[in-house]
Design an enzyme around this catalytic site. Structure first.
Site, PDB file in Angstrom:
ATOM      1  N   LYS A 135       7.041 -41.786 -21.755  1.00  0.00           N
ATOM      2  CA  LYS A 135       6.265 -41.984 -20.534  1.00  0.00           C
ATOM      3  C   LYS A 135       7.052 -42.853 -19.591  1.00  0.00           C
ATOM      4  O   LYS A 135       7.517 -43.940 -19.962  1.00  0.00           O
ATOM      5  CB  LYS A 135       4.924 -42.669 -20.856  1.00  0.00           C
ATOM      6  CG  LYS A 135       4.010 -42.787 -19.635  1.00  0.00           C
ATOM      7  CD  LYS A 135       3.294 -41.474 -19.399  1.00  0.00           C
ATOM      8  CE  LYS A 135       2.616 -41.444 -18.031  1.00  0.00           C
ATOM      9  NZ  LYS A 135       3.547 -41.158 -16.923  1.00  0.00           N
ATOM     10  N   LYS A 142      12.331 -42.256 -18.684  1.00  0.00           N
ATOM     11  CA  LYS A 142      12.548 -42.420 -17.246  1.00  0.00           C
ATOM     12  C   LYS A 142      13.420 -41.264 -16.766  1.00  0.00           C
ATOM     13  O   LYS A 142      14.186 -40.682 -17.546  1.00  0.00           O
ATOM     14  CB  LYS A 142      13.238 -43.751 -16.942  1.00  0.00           C
ATOM     15  CG  LYS A 142      12.911 -44.308 -15.566  1.00  0.00           C
ATOM     16  CD  LYS A 142      11.524 -44.898 -15.507  1.00  0.00           C
ATOM     17  CE  LYS A 142      11.224 -45.489 -14.129  1.00  0.00           C
ATOM     18  NZ  LYS A 142       9.901 -46.129 -14.063  1.00  0.00           N
ATOM     19  N   GLY A 154       5.548 -40.773 -10.983  1.00  0.00           N
ATOM     20  CA  GLY A 154       6.342 -41.103  -9.813  1.00  0.00           C
ATOM     21  C   GLY A 154       7.047 -42.437  -9.973  1.00  0.00           C
ATOM     22  O   GLY A 154       6.799 -43.202 -10.896  1.00  0.00           O
ATOM     23  N   ASP A 155       7.928 -42.712  -9.044  1.00  0.00           N
ATOM     24  CA  ASP A 155       8.650 -43.982  -8.962  1.00  0.00           C
ATOM     25  C   ASP A 155       9.159 -44.073  -7.530  1.00  0.00           C
ATOM     26  O   ASP A 155       8.611 -43.403  -6.634  1.00  0.00           O
ATOM     27  CB  ASP A 155       9.787 -44.016  -9.996  1.00  0.00           C
ATOM     28  CG  ASP A 155      10.359 -45.412 -10.224  1.00  0.00           C
ATOM     29  OD1 ASP A 155       9.746 -46.199 -10.944  1.00  0.00           O
ATOM     30  OD2 ASP A 155      11.434 -45.713  -9.658  1.00  0.00           O
ATOM     31  N   ASN A 186       4.164 -48.329  -1.925  1.00  0.00           N
ATOM     32  CA  ASN A 186       2.859 -48.517  -2.555  1.00  0.00           C
ATOM     33  C   ASN A 186       2.718 -49.878  -3.212  1.00  0.00           C
ATOM     34  O   ASN A 186       1.699 -50.557  -3.062  1.00  0.00           O
ATOM     35  CB  ASN A 186       2.622 -47.437  -3.620  1.00  0.00           C
ATOM     36  CG  ASN A 186       2.106 -46.144  -3.036  1.00  0.00           C
ATOM     37  OD1 ASN A 186       1.796 -46.067  -1.856  1.00  0.00           O
ATOM     38  ND2 ASN A 186       2.002 -45.122  -3.865  1.00  0.00           N
TER      39      ASN A 186
END
Length: 444
Positions: free
Chosen positions: A89, A125, A164-165, A240
């Protein structure tokens, strides 16, 4: 030479030219030494030797056609770092700085971070050196589809669940979700998190990392008899994490006075106008200079260090190594009381040392920014149960997870004789959860 120092030398020799990965591993290994006198079986079973080596690293080309009909080629990665406590994850990052070193550092950190959440999530990742800035929706969609064409064979709801990142929000996750469905014929369900609520995304996910950062920092301040109320807060970044951190600080009575981008920073001494900031960054997608033009009394300062602005609390929320030694010295000089990392490894090792020597509350990223992956885990649960929770349900669960992380890292720091060293506490608590799971599964 100690076991951890010998292991670090082997990591550097085995993975040359990967400075970000080396930095992340060094920071963790330097704090884990006390464990091995109490638990020598970890050395015998080579737990740490196995943990610093990812289970697999997938590298692939991503060809796509831009708006002018020109073929472009980028490089994509996915590191499936450790699955001892659950499916891999971790987010996908689109940014020119992405490399194998950056992805491995993020995957290593993610493994320990996910261990702290208490959720059954392994570490992974991914990303690409593609830059979505200045690209049309059609170009971003073309890239995302090509990225998933290469990656879809390696991900799944019980295998590897991307999110997302930096550079990857609900739009990009949506495009990747759609292509996955097209290629496999299966409804993606829990294969991706960070989706729009219209097709399985969780309410509260965009806010999660920023809100979680502030919840954790507020808890740590409370343990020292303090709070955010009335405190001036310097924040870096303008995505964000930064904007929602500023929003939650405001809700708790604090005064966020800065956000930043790659060119400079906004300084608004009276407190940021969160609604205006959201309009500029989320709706109009403009640079921060537009904030100065719209808000009388605010200033935009090109270049320079945002950390030179006097404050009570600093929240670095942009990217790795953004807070250098000079910035840390300025924060200490100006009376900063706490630093909470909203980004992954934003403070250089020299800066962390300065914070700790001067008695600042310092919350490392693997603990402080775990709110995002925590709510991603909650999104997976909702998808599995075919449920949609209210924002209040998600936010309450997030607060509970962040309080649990504070409890774990403070208890670990106290157990190992350094009660104010939350870097040590976070590393040890995260390591122990993953290590015990690896021990229970044998040599795999």
């Amino acid at each position: 030479m100690s076991y951890t120092h010998e292991l670090l030398e082997r990591v550097i020799a085995r993975s040359p030219g990967e400075p970000e990965f080396h930095q992340a591993v060094r920071e963790v290994l330097e704090t884990l030494a006390p464990i091995f006198t109490k638990r020598p079986e970890y050395i015998r079973w080579k737990i740490l030797d196995r943990m610093v080596e990812p289970e697999r690293l997938i590298s692939f080309r991503v060809p796509w056609v831009d708006g002018q009909g020109e073929v472009q080629v980028n490089r994509g990665y996915r590191v499936q770092y450790n699955s001892a406590i659950g499916p891999y994850k971790g987010g996908i990052r689109f940014h020119p700085s992405v490399s194998a070193s950056v992805i491995k550092f993020l995957g290593f950190e993610q493994t320990l971070k996910n261990g702290l959440t208490g959720l059954p999530l392994g570490g992974g990742k991914g990303g690409s050196d593609f830059d979505p800035k200045g690209k049309t929706d059609a170009e971003v969609m073309a890239f995302c589809h090509s990225f998933i064409n290469a990656l879809y064979r390696y991900i799944g709801s019980d295998t590897d669940v991307p999110a997302g990142d930096i550079g990857v929000g609900a739009r990009e996750v949506g495009y990747m979700t759609g292509q996955y469905k097209r290629l496999t014929g299966n409804l993606p369900g829990g294969v991706f998190t960070g989706k729009a609520p219209a097709f399985g995304g969780s309410l509260g996910r965009p806010q999660a990392t920023g809100y979680g950062l502030v919840y954790l920092t507020e808890d740590l301040l409370g343990r020292k008899g303090q709070s955010f109320k009335g405190k001036k807060v310097v924040i870096s970044g303008a995505g964000n994490v930064a904007i929602y951190a500023a929003e939650k600080v405001t809700q708790l009575g604090g005064i966020p006075i800065t956000v930043s981008d790659s060119s400079g920073y906004i300084y608004d001494a009276g407190g940021l106008d969160i609604a205006l900031l959201k309009e500029i960054k989320f709706n109009r997608k403009e640079r921060l200079t537009a904030y100065k033009e719209a808000k009388p009394g605010s200033e935009y300062k090109a270049g320079g260090l945002v950390w030179e602005v006097p404050c009570d609390v600093a929240l670095p929320c942009a990217t790795q190594n953004e807070l250098p030694k000079a910035g840390a010295e300025a924060l200490v000089k100006n009376g900063c009381k706490a630093v909470g990392e909203g980004a992954n490894m934003p403070s250089t090792p020299e800066s962390v040392e300065i914070f700790q020597k001067n008695g600042l509350i310092f919350a490392p990223g693997k603990a402080a920014n775990a709110g995002g992956v925590s709510v991603s885990g909650l999104e997976m649960s909702q998808n599995s149960m075919r449920q949609a929770w209210s924002f209040e349900q998600v936010d309450t669960a997030l607060q509970g997870i962040m309080k649990g992380i504070v409890r774990q890292i403070t208890e670990a720091a106290e157990t190992y004789g350094q009660p104010d060293n939350l870097v040590l506490g976070a590393n040890i608590a995260g390591f122990l959860r993953v290590a015990d799971a690896m021990m229970g599964q044998g040599v795999v």
